[in-house]
Design a protein around this motif. Structure first.
Motif, PDB file in Angstrom:
ATOM      1  N   TRP A   9      47.401 -22.207  53.579  1.00  0.00           N
ATOM      2  CA  TRP A   9      47.712 -20.777  53.622  1.00  0.00           C
ATOM      3  C   TRP A   9      47.280 -20.175  54.957  1.00  0.00           C
ATOM      4  O   TRP A   9      46.181 -20.437  55.433  1.00  0.00           O
ATOM      5  CB  TRP A   9      46.987 -20.038  52.491  1.00  0.00           C
ATOM      6  N   PRO A  10      48.110 -19.350  55.576  1.00  0.00           N
ATOM      7  CA  PRO A  10      47.676 -18.670  56.796  1.00  0.00           C
ATOM      8  C   PRO A  10      46.506 -17.734  56.500  1.00  0.00           C
ATOM      9  O   PRO A  10      46.513 -17.007  55.506  1.00  0.00           O
ATOM     10  CB  PRO A  10      48.920 -17.891  57.240  1.00  0.00           C
ATOM     11  N   GLU A  11      45.497 -17.777  57.361  1.00  0.00           N
ATOM     12  CA  GLU A  11      44.315 -16.938  57.150  1.00  0.00           C
ATOM     13  C   GLU A  11      44.677 -15.449  57.078  1.00  0.00           C
ATOM     14  O   GLU A  11      44.006 -14.670  56.417  1.00  0.00           O
ATOM     15  CB  GLU A  11      43.302 -17.179  58.274  1.00  0.00           C
ATOM     16  N   GLU A  12      45.741 -15.075  57.770  1.00  0.00           N
ATOM     17  CA  GLU A  12      46.141 -13.662  57.757  1.00  0.00           C
ATOM     18  C   GLU A  12      46.467 -13.166  56.349  1.00  0.00           C
ATOM     19  O   GLU A  12      46.355 -11.975  56.059  1.00  0.00           O
ATOM     20  CB  GLU A  12      47.359 -13.452  58.662  1.00  0.00           C
ATOM     21  N   PHE A  13      46.861 -14.087  55.483  1.00  0.00           N
ATOM     22  CA  PHE A  13      47.182 -13.711  54.108  1.00  0.00           C
ATOM     23  C   PHE A  13      45.966 -13.134  53.384  1.00  0.00           C
ATOM     24  O   PHE A  13      46.101 -12.298  52.483  1.00  0.00           O
ATOM     25  CB  PHE A  13      47.730 -14.926  53.361  1.00  0.00           C
ATOM     26  N   PHE A  14      44.774 -13.563  53.798  1.00  0.00           N
ATOM     27  CA  PHE A  14      43.552 -13.141  53.118  1.00  0.00           C
ATOM     28  C   PHE A  14      42.844 -11.992  53.840  1.00  0.00           C
ATOM     29  O   PHE A  14      41.740 -11.597  53.459  1.00  0.00           O
ATOM     30  CB  PHE A  14      42.594 -14.330  52.973  1.00  0.00           C
ATOM     31  N   ALA A  15      43.470 -11.458  54.875  1.00  0.00           N
ATOM     32  CA  ALA A  15      42.859 -10.339  55.599  1.00  0.00           C
ATOM     33  C   ALA A  15      42.845  -9.092  54.715  1.00  0.00           C
ATOM     34  O   ALA A  15      43.731  -8.880  53.880  1.00  0.00           O
ATOM     35  CB  ALA A  15      43.631 -10.065  56.890  1.00  0.00           C
TER      36      ALA A  15
END
Length: 624
Positions: free
Chosen positions: A200-206
């Motif tokens: 998962w791209p880390e940006e998804f959890f921002a």
């Protein structure tokens, strides 16, 4: 250089994503998904269940439920108490766990209240078909029982690949946080996809903040609205639930103070003004007050604020009888604003009311009109006092005397919850709301079983607030299961349990419409096969005690007052049980409600009911 990723299962990624979502309105920030209710089965135990365990309570608080429908009710009560700015998720297995969500989802969507539903689903791979609890459709292989949630959800998706979660989760949050779109949102989760890993791209959890807008009225619409109000001789405001959701109570009070326009309220809008405000006329419609309904019949301008205009409010189209009546609707949704061929102010309730106040500077209704409705209000206050009054402290209390005893005990911030039966009518006519969130009636869906779990949700949203769930025996028998949750969580929920041996409200309606109370009493069968024998020997107080509640039995008005005071002072879940005198003591309905009556019948009761029906239905108008 590639963007950083994190390898997680789909369920783990969803939980992490939800923990980083926030709403913000007027500079106040809240978690959008503040916790997750769940009951685990093979369809979610190794997916969402494992993800919640791994995340821990700090990341995503978990609440254990006993019935999937009641978990949704608890989440709805939570969201309503917090003005739709924070919500909860509800996770279930596949099969009956998922279909049990449908009633709660319908309630949430009808009432425009946010809840996130996460039911398990069939294997996306179809590898082990048919699996336990899977619905097999002969020509549509992608159909599952979760498709029953489509018509009652404001957004629905089935996540058949891990990466499909990313756009769908973002859309789900948009809908939940949007006051014009919100309701139940469903993300169906195939059980194999829940457990499948993905980078998962880390940006998804921002951290994401969803700003809850307060759209202002269009200047052209505002000018027309002001002109309509200034030219009206008998304007009437109908306050709906949107006043509360927008936290527009102070703006409504300021407008009523400045202009003298009286305010009647729907079930969802009651409490928009304090009961003792000079312009507050109480409920409107079939269960409304005499003063509200009389003014509604003669109003030349009806100003709806945040209301859906259900048939109870309009008396099935028979209430607003002035030939010159016109409508002005202030609503955040164009769908509701355009009802009854109204002039529209499509905007946030608080923003719209504030701009109306400014534009109406110097305008006030006539002194004669104010004197008229204030006299009507004063007379209705006497009706309430008479209904609440107990002539004999040692007599069995009537239902309205139960409300009078509760009225004498509650504080300004106590919350009183109800949803179905005869209590909504009595409460709408008689309850004296002291604060915006005190009166909590779910009457969009009028769902039996809502009250107890909703009380839990309210206490989660407002710790330390005394909460009263008012239930009759019919409602109690539908869904007492979350009593166990209140006991487990140490929530001092108060239940007022009224025993009247059957479906009293529908019994009365049945008699009025020619049904002769058929099938509405909780009694043994008589010799003729009808349910007219002795009352059933059920002991609901003992049942509540067996689920862990403290139980106080009250047989008289005096004992009832003492028990209510003791319950409010307790820090334990407490049930006050009272068997009521069934003698009707509530004021009669001041407006009609259309429940069709048999057009042909051999029984005299139905023949007479049809004659009454034909006279009433002739007064219906179509406002075009």
């Amino acid at each position: 250089m590639s963007a950083p990723t994190r390898r997680l299962t789909t369920a783990q990624a969803l939980v992490r994503f939800l923990s980083a979502q926030y709403t913000e309105r007027d500079g106040v920030r809240r978690r959008l998904i503040a916790g997750t209710w769940g009951i685990f089965g093979h369809g979610n135990v190794a997916g969402v269940g494992q993800a919640l365990l791994e995340a821990g309570e700090e990341v995503m608080p978990f609440h254990q439920g006993r019935n999937e429908q009641s978990m949704v009710h608890a989440a709805v009560g939570y969201a309503r108490q917090l003005n739709r700015l924070s919500a909860q998720a509800v996770a279930t297995s596949i099969g009956p766990g998922a279909t049990n969500l449908v009633t709660g989802a319908a309630l949430a969507t009808i009432n425009r209240l946010p809840v996130l539903l996460l039911p398990g689903d069939y294997f996306a791979s179809h590898a082990p078909d048919p699996l336990l609890q899977q619905l097999e459709h002969p020509v549509e292989a992608d159909v599952s029982v979760n498709d029953t949630l489509r018509p009652v959800s404001r957004y629905f998706d089935r996540i058949t690949r891990p990466e499909a979660l990313i756009p769908s989760a973002l859309q789900a949050m948009r809908v939940l946080a949007d006051p014009a779109e919100t309701g139940a949102v469903t993300l169906a989760l195939p059980q194999d996809v829940q457990a499948e890993a993905y980078d998962w791209p880390e940006e998804f959890f921002a951290e994401r903040v969803w700003y809850v807008r307060r759209p202002a009225p269009d200047p052209v619409e505002l000018t027309a609205a002001v002109e309509a109000i200034r030219s009206a001789e008998r304007p009437l405001i109908v306050a709906g639930g949107g006043v509360h959701h927008s936290e527009a109570e102070a703006a409504l009070k300021a407008l009523a103070d400045a202009t003298g326009v009286p305010v009647a309220s729907t079930q969802a809008g009651k409490g928009s003004l304090r009961h003792d405000h000079p312009a507050d006329l109480g409920g409107i419609g079939h269960t409304g007050t005499a003063v509200s309904d009389e003014l509604a019949r003669t109003a030349d301008l009806v100003i709806g604020v945040g209301t859906r205009y259900t048939d109870f409010t309009t008396a099935s189209g028979t209430l607003f009888q002035n030939p010159a009546v016109r409508f002005l609707n202030l609503n955040i949704t164009g769908f509701d604003a355009h009802k009854l061929a109204a002039r529209t102010l499509v905007c946030d309730a608080r923003s719209g009311l504030e701009q109306l106040l400014e534009a109406l500077s110097g305008h006030r209704v006539s002194a004669e009109y104010e004197a008229e409705y204030r006299a009507g209000k004063e007379h209705w206050d006497e009706v309430v006092e008479a209904a609440y009054r107990a002539g004999d402290e040692h007599a069995v209390p009537t239902q309205t005397q139960v409300l009078g005893a509760l009225d004498a005990v509650v504080g300004d911030t106590d919350v009183v919850i109800n949803a179905a039966g005869s209590l909504p009518g009595d409460l709408h006519k008689l309850w004296r709301s002291r604060s915006p969130r005190q009166y909590h009636l779910e009457y969009g869906y009028s769902c039996m079983g809502y009250e107890i779990p909703a009380g839990i949700g309210v206490q989660q949203a407002a710790p330390g607030t005394p909460v009263w769930a008012l239930v009759g025996d019919g409602t109690y028998l539908m869904m007492p299961t979350e009593i166990v949750t209140a006991v487990q969580e140490g929530l001092p929920l108060n239940i007022v349990l009224l025993q009247n041996h059957g479906y009293a409200s529908i019994g009365g309606l049945s008699q009025e419409t020619g049904g002769e109370r058929f099938g509405t009493a909780y009694r043994f069968r008589a010799a003729d096969g009808t349910f007219t024998g002795a009352p059933l020997p059920v002991d609901l107080a003992a049942n509540a005690a067996s689920l862990g509640m403290d139980v106080l039995r009250a047989k008289t008005v005096r004992e009832l007052r003492e028990a209510l005071a003791a319950a409010r002072a307790s820090d334990r879940p407490t049930c006050v049980y009272v068997e009521t005198d069934p003698t009707p003591t509530a004021p009669p309905a001041e407006a009609w409600w259309d429940v069709p009556v048999a057009e042909t019948a051999s029984r005299e009761a139905a023949v007479q009911a049809r004659e009454r029906y034909d006279r009433q239905v002739a007064a219906r108008r179509r406002h075009l």
